[in-house]
Scaffold this motif. Structure first.
Motif, PDB file in Angstrom:
ATOM      1  N   UNK A 334       0.850  -1.199   0.000  1.00 59.67           N
ATOM      2  CA  UNK A 334       0.000   0.000   0.000  1.00 59.67           C
ATOM      3  C   UNK A 334       0.877   1.238   0.000  1.00 59.67           C
ATOM      4  N   UNK A 335       0.410   2.263  -0.692  1.00 57.43           N
ATOM      5  CA  UNK A 335       1.050   3.576  -0.669  1.00 57.43           C
ATOM      6  C   UNK A 335      -0.044   4.621  -0.472  1.00 57.43           C
ATOM      7  N   UNK A 336       0.365   5.803  -0.072  1.00 64.61           N
ATOM      8  CA  UNK A 336      -0.566   6.918   0.113  1.00 64.61           C
ATOM      9  C   UNK A 336      -0.197   8.010  -0.884  1.00 64.61           C
ATOM     10  N   UNK A 337      -1.182   8.479  -1.634  1.00 63.59           N
ATOM     11  CA  UNK A 337      -0.943   9.465  -2.687  1.00 63.59           C
ATOM     12  C   UNK A 337      -1.597  10.792  -2.356  1.00 63.59           C
ATOM     13  N   UNK A 338      -0.942  11.895  -2.759  1.00 64.09           N
ATOM     14  CA  UNK A 338      -1.549  13.212  -2.601  1.00 64.09           C
ATOM     15  C   UNK A 338      -2.446  13.523  -3.787  1.00 64.09           C
ATOM     16  N   UNK A 339      -2.992  14.718  -3.824  1.00 69.16           N
ATOM     17  CA  UNK A 339      -3.941  15.086  -4.878  1.00 69.16           C
ATOM     18  C   UNK A 339      -3.303  15.058  -6.266  1.00 69.16           C
ATOM     19  N   UNK A 340      -1.985  15.167  -6.331  1.00 71.79           N
ATOM     20  CA  UNK A 340      -1.295  15.170  -7.627  1.00 71.79           C
ATOM     21  C   UNK A 340      -0.814  13.774  -8.023  1.00 71.79           C
ATOM     22  N   UNK A 341      -1.161  12.773  -7.207  1.00 69.39           N
ATOM     23  CA  UNK A 341      -0.764  11.417  -7.528  1.00 69.39           C
ATOM     24  C   UNK A 341       0.646  11.066  -7.109  1.00 69.39           C
ATOM     25  N   UNK A 342       1.251  11.874  -6.227  1.00 69.91           N
ATOM     26  CA  UNK A 342       2.597  11.603  -5.740  1.00 69.91           C
ATOM     27  C   UNK A 342       2.524  11.001  -4.342  1.00 69.91           C
ATOM     28  N   UNK A 343       3.461  10.099  -4.046  1.00 70.48           N
ATOM     29  CA  UNK A 343       3.467   9.460  -2.740  1.00 70.48           C
ATOM     30  C   UNK A 343       3.805  10.487  -1.662  1.00 70.48           C
ATOM     31  N   UNK A 344       3.047  10.463  -0.574  1.00 77.47           N
ATOM     32  CA  UNK A 344       3.237  11.449   0.496  1.00 77.47           C
ATOM     33  C   UNK A 344       4.418  11.053   1.367  1.00 77.47           C
ATOM     34  N   UNK A 345       4.903  12.007   2.141  1.00 75.62           N
ATOM     35  CA  UNK A 345       6.005  11.750   3.065  1.00 75.62           C
ATOM     36  C   UNK A 345       5.516  10.913   4.248  1.00 75.62           C
ATOM     37  N   UNK A 346       6.418  10.192   4.913  1.00 82.26           N
ATOM     38  CA  UNK A 346       6.015   9.386   6.083  1.00 82.26           C
ATOM     39  C   UNK A 346       5.254  10.218   7.120  1.00 82.26           C
ATOM     40  N   UNK A 347       4.150   9.650   7.614  1.00 80.30           N
ATOM     41  CA  UNK A 347       3.353  10.329   8.631  1.00 80.30           C
ATOM     42  C   UNK A 347       2.291  11.251   8.086  1.00 80.30           C
ATOM     43  N   UNK A 348       2.335  11.556   6.771  1.00 78.67           N
ATOM     44  CA  UNK A 348       1.350  12.445   6.181  1.00 78.67           C
ATOM     45  C   UNK A 348       0.145  11.658   5.660  1.00 78.67           C
ATOM     46  N   UNK A 349      -0.966  12.374   5.490  1.00 83.55           N
ATOM     47  CA  UNK A 349      -2.191  11.742   5.002  1.00 83.55           C
ATOM     48  C   UNK A 349      -2.206  11.671   3.488  1.00 83.55           C
ATOM     49  N   UNK A 350      -2.867  10.653   2.983  1.00 87.13           N
ATOM     50  CA  UNK A 350      -3.020  10.534   1.547  1.00 87.13           C
ATOM     51  C   UNK A 350      -4.068   9.501   1.194  1.00 87.13           C
ATOM     52  N   UNK A 351      -4.414   9.442  -0.082  1.00 95.35           N
ATOM     53  CA  UNK A 351      -5.366   8.441  -0.557  1.00 95.35           C
ATOM     54  C   UNK A 351      -4.694   7.078  -0.567  1.00 95.35           C
ATOM     55  N   UNK A 352      -5.397   6.058  -0.032  1.00 90.03           N
ATOM     56  CA  UNK A 352      -4.843   4.711   0.068  1.00 90.03           C
ATOM     57  C   UNK A 352      -4.966   4.001  -1.281  1.00 90.03           C
ATOM     58  N   UNK A 353      -3.852   3.474  -1.751  1.00 96.74           N
ATOM     59  CA  UNK A 353      -3.797   2.722  -3.001  1.00 96.74           C
ATOM     60  C   UNK A 353      -3.072   1.413  -2.693  1.00 96.74           C
ATOM     61  N   UNK A 354      -3.650   0.279  -3.090  1.00 95.14           N
ATOM     62  CA  UNK A 354      -3.065  -0.995  -2.707  1.00 95.14           C
ATOM     63  C   UNK A 354      -3.029  -2.012  -3.830  1.00 95.14           C
ATOM     64  N   UNK A 355      -2.169  -2.998  -3.652  1.00 93.50           N
ATOM     65  CA  UNK A 355      -2.108  -4.109  -4.592  1.00 93.50           C
ATOM     66  C   UNK A 355      -1.757  -5.387  -3.844  1.00 93.50           C
ATOM     67  N   UNK A 356      -2.201  -6.511  -4.395  1.00 93.69           N
ATOM     68  CA  UNK A 356      -1.998  -7.814  -3.758  1.00 93.69           C
ATOM     69  C   UNK A 356      -2.352  -8.894  -4.769  1.00 93.69           C
ATOM     70  N   UNK A 357      -2.166 -10.160  -4.407  1.00 91.74           N
ATOM     71  CA  UNK A 357      -2.624 -11.232  -5.301  1.00 91.74           C
ATOM     72  C   UNK A 357      -4.145 -11.307  -5.406  1.00 91.74           C
ATOM     73  N   UNK A 358      -4.879 -10.608  -4.510  1.00 92.54           N
ATOM     74  CA  UNK A 358      -6.346 -10.673  -4.497  1.00 92.54           C
ATOM     75  C   UNK A 358      -6.931  -9.346  -4.956  1.00 92.54           C
ATOM     76  N   UNK A 359      -7.155  -9.230  -6.277  1.00 96.01           N
ATOM     77  CA  UNK A 359      -7.746  -8.006  -6.825  1.00 96.01           C
ATOM     78  C   UNK A 359      -8.818  -8.378  -7.844  1.00 96.01           C
ATOM     79  N   UNK A 360      -9.854  -7.547  -7.917  1.00 96.60           N
ATOM     80  CA  UNK A 360     -10.972  -7.825  -8.815  1.00 96.60           C
ATOM     81  C   UNK A 360     -10.524  -7.835 -10.269  1.00 96.60           C
TER      82      UNK A 360
END
Length: 513
Positions: A334-360
């Protein structure tokens, strides 16, 4: 011969094959019961074969949906699993939707066959259904004769297993297509949960992924699933005691209602080993109450029906992390992205984006919506946007803020309803609450609260609002607070915030009271 654990440790397999194995090794063990009826593994396996034979005879194609609109029952469970064995796609549809939406979902699924129980057949009597109807109460005459074996079906990893229609208050909900690979991941990751000896009590419907992530592993490992047709807190405890339940999946509002029963402590729940929760925000103080008073582990899962990343919080082992939803599941990212689609710094808020072997696989027949839900990194890897905003603490535990779409922008400031709800919920007069954003000429949006009073509370809504606002920042303060007898919720406990906004716009809340 390989053990069930060895089979589930393989890269791929199918649930119907595991059920056939259980039918051979423990034919008389109860697989599923709904309180009125029960099926042993031998009986379940036989019904699945007999149903598949009819599906093949009548031209239901491999990869075609088989729809069902029913309250939980052994018959619905058997039909769902038969569709999977046939290589068709099980499409359970929520009875709580409007008749028009139900008819629309059946049509959207492409099913040529829909199974109805009597209650839903009556509710849909005025609707034109685009599929042949089979009544679940009359399932036996529809089935092929006893002993019938269908033609073998080859199931490939990317073939569709089921369609889960997301909840929605308007229009036709999106159909989330989950593959056999995705479901196999759900089954195999439960090696430590003890499902082989489980008696799993389920109080949510079979059209919900919340239910299926416990129901399907129970059958895969050879346990017993107990289905509640309709949730009632006291009846749940009676069934738990009667069946000596060991496992359960409940949503937060169900835990809340169970723990609030004055006689909760008189029920014998000592058989429980594994309790789980998902689907909606689970308040820390409620988790603590469950851990302190209800035997067995309490595990919270956070993830999406669409897949992506899953997080796990073992609440009883992490008493100082109850405000979080836990750490990443093994093999998930999982990573957290800001409004511009860039990964946020540690401890900052962002949109959760994830990947795994279990995806639709994607949303059924909605390529645009599928693309909007996806994120591709610089290496071309596919991720799923969770639609939630959160941040990681210093130990890697995820703290959820809110749904991205529910964030309120008031006077240029970002306001997270969950922050306000946490403060409002602390007031002794508040039994249940939520906060939504509504249009404001002055601020663009403004936060408005709704709450259910505790029994015997004498404070007015204005008293509660004043006390709450005194603890909030200037930009966070509630502009209005309304009393309601009950918050509108989906069948899996999510507050329907859009419905509250619509009721407010329609003038159903005349003023603070």
């Amino acid at each position: 011969m390989e053990s069930i654990a060895d089979l589930l440790a393989q890269p791929f397999g199918t649930l119907p094959d595991l059920i056939r194995r259980h039918a051979a090794e423990q034919p008389d063990k109860i697989a599923v019961t709904d309180g009125d009826d029960e099926l042993t593994y031998r009986e379940l396996d036989s019904i699945m074969d007999r149903a598949v034979a009819v599906l093949q005879r009548d031209g239901t194609a491999q990869g075609q949906a088989v729809a069902m609109v029913s309250y939980p029952s052994t018959a619905q469970a058997a039909v769902f699993l038969a569709a999977v064995r046939a290589g068709s796609i099980a499409a359970p549809i929520q009875p709580s939707a409007t008749p028009e939406q139900i008819a629309g979902m059946v049509a959207d699924s492409g099913a040529n066959l829909v199974f109805l129980d009597a209650a839903n057949a009556k509710a849909l009597a005025a609707q034109r259904i685009s599929a042949t109807v089979v009544m679940l109460e009359d399932l036996e005459p529809w089935l092929a004769p006893e002993g019938t074996r269908p033609q073998p079906v080859e199931i490939k990893p990317d073939d569709g297993f089921n369609i889960i229609y997301s909840s929605g208050t308007t229009g036709i909900p999106k159909g989330i297509v989950q593959s056999h690979t995705m479901r196999w991941q759900h089954l195999s990751r439960n090696s430590a949960a003890g499902f082989d000896t489980a008696v799993t009590l389920l109080a949510t419907p079979l059209y919900s992924n919340t239910t299926l992530v416990s129901f399907l592993p129970t059958l895969a490992w050879g346990g017993t699933a107990v289905l509640m047709k309709k949730f009632d807190a006291r009846r749940y405890l009676e069934l738990a005691q009667q069946y000596r339940a060991t496992h359960t999946m409940l949503v937060p509002v169900q835990y809340q209602r169970i723990m609030a029963l004055p006689d909760f402590d008189r029920f014998d729940l000592s058989s429980f080993r594994f309790k789980t929760c998902t689907s909606a925000p689970f308040k820390a103080r409620l988790k603590r109450d469950v851990v302190n008073r209800w035997p067995g582990k309490l595990v919270e899962y956070y993830g999406m029906t669409e897949g992506g990343a899953s997080f796990i919080l073992v609440a009883d082992e992490n008493p100082d992390k109850l405000h979080t939803v836990g750490r990443l599941s093994p093999g998930h990212q999982a990573i957290l992205l800001d409004e511009e689609g860039k990964e946020v710094a540690p401890g900052e808020m962002g949109e959760i984006v994830g990947r795994s072997p279990a995806m639709m696989n994607g949303y059924h027949k909605r390529e645009g919506a599928t693309r909007e839900s996806e994120y591709y990194d610089a290496d071309g890897n596919r991720w799923i946007r969770h639609g939630d905003v959160g941040r990681f603490d210093e130990d890697g535990f995820l703290i959820l803020m809110d749904r991205k779409k529910d964030m309120i922008i008031s006077g240029g400031f970002n306001i997270y309803p969950s922050d306000l709800e946490a403060v409002l919920a602390e007031h002794p007069a508040v039994a249940d609450c939520t906060v939504v954003g509504v249009p404001s000429d002055e601020w663009g949006e403004t936060p408005v609260g709704f709450y259910v009073p505790r029994a015997g509370a004498t404070e007015t809504a204005e008293d509660v609002r004043t006390a709450t606002n005194a603890k909030l920042g200037k930009t966070q303060r509630l502009s209005a607070l309304y009393v309601t007898d009950e918050l509108p919720r989906s069948a899996i406990g999510k507050v329907l915030k859009r419905e509250l906004r619509d009721q407010l716009a329609a003038g159903n809340f005349g003023g603070m009271n």
